[in-house]
Each structure stands twice: as structure tokens, then as C-alpha cells.
Design an enzyme around this catalytic site. Structure first.
Site, PDB file in Angstrom:
ATOM      1  N   HIS A  63       0.890  -1.227  -0.030  1.00  9.29           N
ATOM      2  CA  HIS A  63      -0.056  -0.140  -0.185  1.00  9.29           C
ATOM      3  C   HIS A  63       0.847   1.274   0.038  1.00  9.29           C
ATOM      4  CE1 HIS A  63      -4.332  -1.618   1.124  1.00  9.29           C
ATOM      5  NE2 HIS A  63      -3.664  -2.334   0.387  1.00  9.29           N
ATOM      6  N   ASN A  91      -7.749   1.511   3.219  1.00  6.49           N
ATOM      7  CA  ASN A  91      -6.706   1.345   4.296  1.00  6.49           C
ATOM      8  C   ASN A  91      -7.694   1.438   5.788  1.00  6.49           C
ATOM      9  OD1 ASN A  91      -4.300   1.387   2.824  1.00  6.49           O
ATOM     10  ND2 ASN A  91      -4.224   3.559   2.829  1.00  6.49           N
ATOM     11  N   HIS A 188      -1.441 -13.461  -0.678  1.00 12.60           N
ATOM     12  CA  HIS A 188      -2.741 -13.648  -0.068  1.00 12.60           C
ATOM     13  C   HIS A 188      -2.745 -15.158   0.587  1.00 12.60           C
ATOM     14  CE1 HIS A 188      -5.472 -10.247  -1.737  1.00 12.60           C
ATOM     15  NE2 HIS A 188      -4.457  -9.668  -0.998  1.00 12.60           N
TER      16      HIS A 188
HETATM   17  C1  HEM Z   1      -4.431  -8.035  -6.616  1.00 15.51           C
HETATM   18  C2  HEM Z   1      -4.970  -7.061  -6.051  1.00 15.51           C
HETATM   19  C3  HEM Z   1      -5.167  -7.071  -4.524  1.00 15.51           C
HETATM   20  C4  HEM Z   1      -6.304  -6.718  -3.991  1.00 15.51           C
HETATM   21  C5  HEM Z   1      -7.610  -6.295  -4.665  1.00 15.51           C
HETATM   22  C6  HEM Z   1      -6.246  -6.932  -2.717  1.00 15.51           C
HETATM   23  C7  HEM Z   1      -7.163  -6.590  -1.549  1.00 15.51           C
HETATM   24  C8  HEM Z   1      -7.172  -6.967  -0.314  1.00 15.51           C
HETATM   25  C9  HEM Z   1      -8.121  -7.044   0.476  1.00 15.51           C
HETATM   26  C10 HEM Z   1      -9.578  -6.471   0.395  1.00 15.51           C
HETATM   27  C11 HEM Z   1      -7.663  -7.379   1.812  1.00 15.51           C
HETATM   28  C12 HEM Z   1      -8.300  -7.465   3.118  1.00 15.51           C
HETATM   29  C13 HEM Z   1      -8.452  -6.113   3.883  1.00 15.51           C
HETATM   30  C14 HEM Z   1      -9.432  -6.295   5.001  1.00 15.51           C
HETATM   31  O1  HEM Z   1     -10.305  -6.950   4.929  1.00 15.51           O
HETATM   32  O2  HEM Z   1      -9.139  -5.596   6.084  1.00 15.51           O
HETATM   33  C15 HEM Z   1      -6.135  -7.774   1.697  1.00 15.51           C
HETATM   34  C16 HEM Z   1      -5.438  -8.134   2.567  1.00 15.51           C
HETATM   35  C17 HEM Z   1      -4.077  -8.498   2.431  1.00 15.51           C
HETATM   36  N1  HEM Z   1      -3.414  -8.065   1.087  1.00 15.51           N
HETATM   37 FE1  HEM Z   1      -4.107  -7.763  -0.529  1.00 15.51          FE
HETATM   38  N2  HEM Z   1      -4.795  -7.433  -2.263  1.00 15.51           N
HETATM   39  C18 HEM Z   1      -4.160  -7.329  -3.565  1.00 15.51           C
HETATM   40  C19 HEM Z   1      -2.988  -7.436  -3.923  1.00 15.51           C
HETATM   41  C20 HEM Z   1      -1.868  -7.780  -2.871  1.00 15.51           C
HETATM   42  C21 HEM Z   1      -0.566  -7.385  -2.822  1.00 15.51           C
HETATM   43  C22 HEM Z   1       0.171  -7.186  -4.064  1.00 15.51           C
HETATM   44  C23 HEM Z   1      -0.092  -7.701  -1.673  1.00 15.51           C
HETATM   45  C24 HEM Z   1       1.433  -7.961  -1.228  1.00 15.51           C
HETATM   46  C25 HEM Z   1       2.468  -8.172  -2.155  1.00 15.51           C
HETATM   47  C26 HEM Z   1      -1.066  -8.023  -0.876  1.00 15.51           C
HETATM   48  C27 HEM Z   1      -1.192  -8.381   0.426  1.00 15.51           C
HETATM   49  C28 HEM Z   1      -2.019  -8.786   1.416  1.00 15.51           C
HETATM   50  C29 HEM Z   1      -1.879  -9.202   2.741  1.00 15.51           C
HETATM   51  C30 HEM Z   1      -0.636  -9.795   3.249  1.00 15.51           C
HETATM   52  C31 HEM Z   1      -3.176  -9.166   3.322  1.00 15.51           C
HETATM   53  C32 HEM Z   1      -3.442  -9.642   4.708  1.00 15.51           C
HETATM   54  C33 HEM Z   1      -3.268  -8.620   5.612  1.00 15.51           C
HETATM   55  C34 HEM Z   1      -3.504  -8.530   7.079  1.00 15.51           C
HETATM   56  O3  HEM Z   1      -3.996  -9.825   7.528  1.00 15.51           O
HETATM   57  O4  HEM Z   1      -3.298  -7.802   7.815  1.00 15.51           O
HETATM   58  N3  HEM Z   1      -2.507  -7.843  -1.397  1.00 15.51           N
HETATM   59  N4  HEM Z   1      -5.956  -7.552   0.217  1.00 15.51           N
END
Ligand code: HEM
Ligand SMILES: *[C@@H]1O[C@H](CO)[C@@H](O)[C@H](O)[C@H]1NC(C)=O
Ligand SMILES: *[C@@H]1O[C@H](CO)[C@@H](O)[C@H](O)[C@H]1NC(C)=O
Length: 318
Positions: A63, A91, A188
Site C-alpha cells: 500500500h 486503508n 494472500h
Molecule cells: C491484486 C490486487 C489486490 C487486491 C484487490 C487486494 C485486496 C485485499 C483486501 C480487500 C484485503 C483484506 C483487507 C481487509 O479486509 O481489511 C487484503 C489483505 C491482504 N493483502 Fe491484498 N490485495 C491485492 C494485492 C496484494 C498484494 C500485491 C499484496 C502484497 C504483495 C497483498 C498483501 C495482502 C496481505 C498480506 C493481506 C492480509 C493483511 C492482514 O492480515 O493484515 N495484497 N488484500
């Protein structure tokens, strides 16, 4: 052309090419030789006390980089006169770990005063988090500097409702190709998401979902919106929620992606073969993931005398 101006043209060209390759993995070797070990032990401690923190730190770096480059801007807290990125939709009440980064920064400041940027701490902490959760390691290019403002361009972050074409466009805007996008989505394999971000998918909005998987998620994610259920959590990778492995892709093969934006990567489209490849070969995944993390970490850094080295990651220097 006079030879003097030809010479200055050469110098300009040399400078321009230096600007595109400014980060260096040895950047702190003489100015702060203990920087990387200080960050690593703090990340290891934070992840061992809460595994999810590893996921949260990886996401924070993403982010940061997608919004105006990897410049630490995501870390800037709102003040009376300043509105940063933390309250923006992707965020707000979602990103975590800013306190962990603040704590790491305090420890790094204690060993080297105003030398190591918050943007670099984020990049290194993301790598150390992946390692702490059993994933691959890589060498992190360094030398980013911190922004003195946040322009709030959070619209560049992809949404969980995105289509495959929208994901490709969002990553392409950052010079990341489709393979990078599929590989980075493999992050993910760790962490959690809130009910409001996958509700429509599990209540009939998507047909490309395993029925038993949808039903099991409904128990902790009520259909009614607006209540406390909105923020109920589910693991992004049901199989191995805290292990950095390739089971994310195996989930997609059985239509068990949690987010709509996860399952679009395996939905009879052009990315199916890449998903199959990463699902069957852990090394193909880790190779593509580490390459893509380095590319993501190179998005528009501030370098040289640009920006500043913040003393505290959550606010610009006064
Ligand atoms: C491809 C497009 C992506 C979308 C649409 C997306 C969207 C999201 C969403 C909606 C969440 C959950 C947030 C919540 O419910 O509070 C999430 C969590 C997460 N995302 Fe993504 N994401 C994307 C790509 C990425 C990328 C590129 C990374 C890192 C290289 C990443 C790493 C993570 C991680 C590790 C979590 C879990 C965070 C936690 O448990 O605190 N995501 N993402
Ligand atoms: C951010 O989330 C909090 C807590 O859920 C909420 O009260 C606030 O209105 C949200 N802010 C924005 C800008 O959406
Ligand atoms: C993909 O296409 C096949 C053959 O048309 C079909 O059986 C299958 O359900 C489709 N899968 C998805 C995820 O749409």
C-alpha cells in the site's frame, strides 16, 4: 554540435540512467551496518508474538508503493492540518502494523541517527515477514527516502471487487506485468480479510465458488450489512493461513479463493496457466514472487536529496 555541449549531453544521459537504477542493496553497509539485523530481529519478534503481523507488514509495503511510490507516505498519521492516506477506503480500519514500524524505527534510530528511511524499513520488514512465515528470501535494494507529504492517490490501489482486466490495468500502471500481478497476489497466502470484503462473493454474487466453502464462511459472516459482522475476519488462505507457501493457488484451482479479485485469476481466463504453474511448482511461485517484490519496491522511490529521512515514521520532521 560543439564538443563541450556534446560532453554535457553525455553527462546528462549518464545521470538519467543513474536515476533509473539508484537503489542499492549495500546502501547502508557503511552508514548503518546494523540496520538490517536490527529490523530483522524486531520483525521476527513481532511475528512470533502474532503471526498475522507478518501479513500486515507485507501489505503495508504494497500500500506504500502503489500510492505515489515507495516513499513511506502510508505511514503518515492524520493531524489537525494534514490528511494522509490512512483514512482512505482501502486503508481505513484495515491496514495494520504502523505501531510495529514506529517501534522498529525507534530501535534503528538508536543505532544510527537519521540515516535509515521509513520507506526502506517497510521494504525490509516485508521481506523479513515473508521469511518469518516460512517463505523465500531475497536481497532488498535500498536507498529510498521518505515523503514530506501524502497526495492521497489511494485510488491506484486495486479493489477486492476488481475484474481481471481491472487488476491488470492497476498493476500495469505501476509497470508490473500480468505475471507479476499473479505472483504478488500470492501474498494472500497469509493474513485475513473482513467479511464486508467477501460477503457478496459468498452469498450468491459469484458463481465461481466452491459451495461448501461458501457455506462454511457464512457462519462467521452475516448477510446483513452495517453491523459488527462487517469486520468479522476470515483467513485469505484457509488451508495454511499463517504459512507463506503456494497453497493460495491450489485454493484457486478448487474455487476457494476468498476475494472476488483472487478467484478472477483462475476463471477460464488468460491467467489460468500461470495459476496452475504456481500451484504445482513452489519454486516457480517463489521465483516469480521475489522478482515481483523487487520490482514493486522500485516503484518511484525518492532518492538522493529528495524528500527526507524521517525521525519518526508517522510524521514529517518539524
Ligand atoms: C491484486 C490486487 C489486490 C487486491 C484487490 C487486494 C485486496 C485485499 C483486501 C480487500 C484485503 C483484506 C483487507 C481487509 O479486509 O481489511 C487484503 C489483505 C491482504 N493483502 Fe491484498 N490485495 C491485492 C494485492 C496484494 C498484494 C500485491 C499484496 C502484497 C504483495 C497483498 C498483501 C495482502 C496481505 C498480506 C493481506 C492480509 C493483511 C492482514 O492480515 O493484515 N495484497 N488484500
Ligand atoms: C474509518 O473507520 C472508522 C471505524 O470503523 C469510522 O468510524 C470512520 O468513519 C472511517 N473513516 C472514513 C474516512 O471512512
Ligand atoms: C470453464 O469452462 C468450462 C468449460 O466450458 C466449464 O465447465 C467450467 O465451469 C468453467 N469454469 C469457470 C470457473 O468458469
Amino acid at each position: 554540435m560543439a564538443s563541450a555541449s556534446f560532453l554535457s549531453l553525455l553527462v546528462l544521459v549518464a545521470m538519467a540512467s543513474a536515476v533509473s537504477a539508484q537503489l542499492s542493496s549495500t546502501f547502508y553497509d557503511t552508514s548503518c551496518p546494523n540496520a538490517l539485523s536490527t529490523i530483522k530481529s524486531a520483525v521476527t519478534a513481532a511475528v512470533s508474538s502474532e503471526a498475522r503481523m507478518g501479513a500486515s507488514l507485507v501489505r503495508l509495503h504494497f500500500h506504500d508503493c502503489f500510492v505515489d511510490g515507495c516513499d513511506g507516505s502510508v505511514l503518515l498519521a492524520d493531524t489537525g492540518s494534514f490528511v494522509g492516506e490512512q483514512g482512505a477506503i482501502p486503508n481505513n480500519a484495515s491496514i495494520r502494523g504502523m505501531d510495529v514500524i514506529d517501534n522498529i524505527k525507534t530501535q534503528v534510530e538508536a543505532v544510527c541517527k537519521q540515516t535509515v528511511s521509513c520507506a526502506d524499513i517497510l521494504a525490509v520488514a516485508a521481506r523479513d515477514s515473508v521469511v518469518a512465515l516460512g517463505g523465500p528470501s531475497w536481497t532488498v535494494p535500498l536507498g529510498r527516502r521518505d515523503s514530506t507529504s501524502a497526495t492521497g492517490n489511494t485510488g491506484d490501489l486495486p479493489a477486492p471487487t476488481s475484474s481481471l482486466a481491472q487488476l491488470q490495468a492497476a498493476f500495469s500502471k505501476k509497470n508490473l506485468d500480468t505475471t507479476d500481478m499473479v505472483a504478488l497476489s500470492g501474498a494472500h497466502t497469509i493474513g485475513q480479510a473482513q467479511c464486508k470484503n467477501f460477503r457478496s462473493r459468498i452469498y450468491g454474487g459469484d458463481t465461481n465458488i466452491n459451495a461448501a466453502f461458501a457455506t462454511s464462511l457464512q457462519a462467521n459472516c452475516p448477510q446483513a450489512t452495517g453491523g459488527s459482522g462487517d469486520s468479522s475476519l476470515a483467513p485469505l488462505d484457509t488451508k495454511t493461513p499463517n504459512a507463506f507457501d503456494n497453497s493460495y493457488y491450489n485454493n484457486l484451482l478448487s474455487q476457494k479463493g476468498l476475494l472476488h479479485s483472487d478467484q478472477v485469476l483462475f476463471n477460464n481466463g488468460t491467467t489460468d496457466n500461470t495459476v496452475r504453474n504456481f500451484a504445482s511448482s513452489a519454486s516457480a511461485f517463489t521465483g516469480a514472487f521475489t522478482t515481483a517484490m523487487i520490482k514493486m519496491g522500485n516503484i518511484s522511490p525518492l532518492t538522493g536529496t529528495q524528500g527526507q529521512i524521517r525521525l519518526s515514521c508517522s510524521k514529517v520532521n518539524s
